[in-house]
Write an enzyme that holds these catalytic residues in place. Structure first.
Site, PDB file in Angstrom:
ATOM      1  CE  LYS A   1      -4.550  -2.569   2.307  1.00 16.87           C
ATOM      2  NZ  LYS A   1      -4.065  -3.076   3.250  1.00 16.87           N
TER       3      LYS A   1
ATOM      4  CD  GLN B   1      -3.252  -5.141   6.250  1.00 14.18           C
ATOM      5  OE1 GLN B   1      -3.637  -3.894   5.536  1.00 14.18           O
ATOM      6  NE2 GLN B   1      -4.380  -5.898   5.856  1.00 14.18           N
TER       7      GLN B   1
ATOM      8  CG  ASP C   1     -10.147  -0.884   4.548  1.00 19.60           C
ATOM      9  OD1 ASP C   1      -9.348  -1.091   3.589  1.00 19.60           O
ATOM     10  OD2 ASP C   1      -9.582  -1.270   5.385  1.00 19.60           O
TER      11      ASP C   1
END
Ligand code: NAP
Length: 284
Positions: free
Chosen positions: A53, A97, A120
């Site tokens: 990322k 994460q 997200d």
């Protein structure tokens, strides 16, 4: 029939090239999109995803940072870190994460992120907005799948989409997005009786199980588009999907490979969401 391969890596690159131009324009106006990724613990797969990322952000001019916290971090410490990020005007997108260590309640953490920074797309506010068909941060993997289908002009409206898998991050939301696009959607999962009966009806078959090569050609209707979300590491270290690619491509009209399929699209959609966050999502 030999299927056309939908190369997610190439498509992701095209989208990233366009995003780079957009980020350059925003930067000229003094707005550099900034993504903060929080990594708790030492899981090697998570570390590799987080590094991916960061690399992809840099390639498009998006600024990013990784906050690394030890495995022993308490839930409260993590929530406090998120509060600080929520309150920082320099941070546009926040991603924690997953998975988190067992002593931390994942859902509590997700719900602590400011929905306007939830790149997200996992916050219940954003899930609700997606269900209602309102502008929001779409969850990255489903968003990537829909983008792949559209890139090949694969018809969606009126088509029968069958999804194997009902997770909150892939199966459920991709079905909702395609329903919003007027598909007829069937969900299958581990309790589904006679899985093949359903998959054989699919114009678009989306497989998100997480078991190597379990979907063989005889599950696929000739001419169907097949999206393989699964990422499975074999004993020899190589990656493979949930679909038996070599035989499935002889039956399908379109198919995504693993690697170079859905994976690169997921990261790219995260970057797109980060730009959207920087521009300011209006929740109304
Ligand atoms: P998950 O939460 O483990 O969900 C798996 C789903 O598959 C569950 O709904 C499960 O049913 C169903 N299932 C398991 N065995 C089955 C069987 N034999 N027949 C039918 N259904 C079955 O997984 P996930 O997070 O959705 O991820 C799925 C896969 O996609 C994994 O390989 C993951 O690594 C990959 N993934 C890839 C990306 C990407 O960007 N490429 C992103 C996310 C995930 P139940 O609900 O009944 O248990």
């Amino acid at each position: 029939m030999v299927a056309e391969i939908i190369n997610g890596k190439d498509l992701a690159q095209q989208i990233k090239d366009n995003m780079k131009n957009e980020v350059t324009e925003l930067s000229k106006k003094g707005l550099v999109p900034h993504l903060t990724v929080v990594l708790v613990g030492n899981d090697p797969a998570s570390r590799s995803y987080v590094n991916g990322k960061k690399k992809a952000s840099a390639a498009t001019g998006i600024s990013s940072e990784i906050i690394e916290l030890p495995e022993s971090t308490s839930e409260k410490e993590l929530l406090d870190t998120i509060s600080t990020l929520n309150n920082s005007s320099a941070v546009h997108g926040i991603l924690v994460q997953l998975p988190l260590p067992e002593h931390i309640a994942e859902q509590k953490v997700i719900e602590h992120i400011d929905p306007k920074k939830d790149v997200d797309g996992f916050h219940p506010v954003n899930i609700g907005r997606m269900m209602a068909g309102k502008d929001t941060f779409l969850p990255c993997t489903p968003f990537g799948i829909v983008t792949m289908l559209k890139s090949k002009n694969i018809p969606i409206a009126g088509q029968h989409v069958v999804i194997i898998g009902r997770s909150n991050i892939v199966g459920k939301p991709v079905g909702q997005l395609l329903l919003n696009e007027s598909a007829t959607v069937t969900y299958c999962h581990s309790k589904t009786k006679d899985l093949k009966k359903f998959t054989k009806m699919a114009d678009i078959l989306i497989v998100a199980i997480g078991k190597a090569n379990v979907i063989s050609a005889d599950f696929i209707k000739p001419g169907a588009a097949v999206i393989d979300v699964g990422v499975n590491r074999l004993d020899n270290g190589s990656l493979t999907g949930d679909v038996e690619f070599e035989e499935a491509k002889e039956v399908a009209s379109y198919i995504t490979p693993v690697p170079k399929g859905v994976g690169p699209m997921t990261i790219t959609m995260l970057l797109q969401n980060t730009i959207k966050a920087a521009k300011g999502l209006k929740l109304q």
